[in-house]
Design an enzyme around this catalytic site. Structure first.
Site, short mmCIF file in Angstrom:
data_model
loop_
_atom_site.label_atom_id
_atom_site.label_comp_id
_atom_site.label_asym_id
_atom_site.label_seq_id
_atom_site.Cartn_x
_atom_site.Cartn_y
_atom_site.Cartn_z
N GLN A 75 -1.99 -0.59 7.55
CA GLN A 75 -1.89 -2.06 7.53
C GLN A 75 -0.94 -2.53 6.42
O GLN A 75 -1.23 -3.45 5.67
CB GLN A 75 -3.28 -2.67 7.34
CG GLN A 75 -4.11 -2.68 8.60
CD GLN A 75 -3.58 -3.65 9.64
OE1 GLN A 75 -2.89 -4.61 9.33
NE2 GLN A 75 -3.90 -3.39 10.90
N SER A 76 0.23 -1.92 6.37
CA SER A 76 1.20 -2.24 5.31
C SER A 76 1.86 -3.60 5.52
O SER A 76 2.52 -3.85 6.53
CB SER A 76 2.28 -1.15 5.28
OG SER A 76 3.35 -1.54 4.46
N ASN A 77 1.68 -4.48 4.52
CA ASN A 77 2.41 -5.75 4.53
C ASN A 77 3.91 -5.52 4.38
O ASN A 77 4.72 -6.23 4.97
CB ASN A 77 1.91 -6.64 3.39
CG ASN A 77 0.46 -7.03 3.52
OD1 ASN A 77 0.01 -7.39 4.60
ND2 ASN A 77 -0.27 -6.95 2.43
#
Length: 341
Positions: A75-77
């Site tokens: 879930q990398s921004n």
């Protein structure tokens, strides 16, 4: 500091607002808390990586790249903003996603930032937790290069001296806003992970002699390692800016008491902070970075680490899209939610 010496694709919605959170401040009964809205940088729901990518993607263009690669957790921004930036300027994007949490939740693995990565047209591959992701990225990049692609690789979080320029510049923006508002800032607090945001800020603040202490709330590494990572990057960033020597080791402060079980695993205090910001200020935090940063801020206020007459600025690093990968973490009663429809 003269940032026009560096190539930049200036597409962020800047400056972002610096505004008070009076309802939250009253609830906590401590200092007056302000928020720097870097969740509103304008690129695919915003976030702090946009400032870094303005310099990184300009460097990619200058080098003639036709494919940008980066890496991060599922879930990398940062991955989502890189995919969005690449779409905006017409460059291909390939992402490596590390399974750091071992979550089997379909929402976590396919919703939130992951969905947006694909929506922006990026391609992606997954790797198991514990992989040396920067080394793996170079291996994959060489595969593309062998096929004739001109690849520009960006480290996790965009955290290298080029990316950190974005937050050295942001430090100038914050101080200028405070000067116009007549606001004396006593402390800046933010979530710190890959080190680029904190390194850039500390360089900018020190180079201006702003006399504003900076505290990073760690989300992954132990205190000694986090501070060392930030310090090394700050030294390299200052060198790049032409102000070597402005940062001392004691200028880099991190509090890592709020990491919990590990990166990407929200703590009860993190979830409570997210709910408080949503219900008192209508501001959305994420469960990986800004939520833990806010949990640290709230706890330090409760412990009277900041006196009541101080002005504390919380830098919001964005990432609310990740909330949709963590819906089960909040434990809301689904039948009750359905009945309310």
């Amino acid at each position: 500091m003269h940032f026009s010496r560096f190539p930049r694709v200036a597409i962020g919605h800047l400056p972002t607002a610096l505004e008070p959170m009076d309802r939250l401040s009253e609830k906590l009964g401590g200092p007056r808390i302000w928020i720097k809205r870097d969740d509103c940088t304008g690129l695919s729901t915003g976030g702090n990586k946009t400032r870094k990518l303005e310099f990184l993607m300009a460097e990619a263009q200058e080098m003639g790249a036709d494919l940008v690669m980066t890496q991060g957790a599922t879930q990398s921004n940062h991955a989502r903003q890189t995919a969005a930036f690449a779409a905006r300027i017409g460059m291909d994007c390939h992402i490596l996603l590390e399974d750091r949490t071992a979550s089997k939740d379909p929402n976590y693995n396919y919703n939130g930032n992951v969905f947006l990565d694909y929506l922006h047209g990026a391609s992606a591959e997954k790797r198991p937790g514990g992989t040396d992701m920067n080394a793996e990225m170079e291996t994959v990049a060489n595969r593309f290069r062998a096929a004739g692609r001109k690849v520009y690789t960006i480290p996790g979080g965009g955290s290298n001296p080029t990316g950190a320029l974005g937050y050295a510049n942001a430090a100038m923006e914050i101080v200028q806003q405070a000067n116009v508002m007549g606001l004396k800032i006593d402390r800046i607090v933010h979530a710190t992970g890959s080190a680029g945001t904190q390194a850039g800020l500390v360089v900018g603040l020190k180079a201006m002699n702003a006399n504003i202490p900076l505290l990073g709330i760690g989300v992954r590494a132990a205190k000694a390692q986090q501070e060392e990572n930030v310090y090394k990057l700050a030294l390299a960033t200052a060198e790049k800016l032409g102000c070597a020597g402005v940062v001392e080791r004691e200028d880099v402060k991190a509090n890592t008491d709020y990491v919990g079980e590990g990166y990407g695993i929200p703590t009860p205090e993190c979830l409570q902070a997210i709910e408080m910001f949503a219900r008192y200020e209508a501001i959305l935090l994420d469960p990986v970075y800004s939520g833990k940063g806010a949990a640290g801020l709230i706890d330090l206020v409760s412990k009277r680490e900041f006196s009541g007459d101080k002005n504390i600025v919380f830098l919001h690093t964005g990432g609310a899209a990740a909330l949709f990968g963590y819906t089960d973490s909040f434990g809301y009663d689904k039948p009750a939610m359905q009945a309310a429809e």
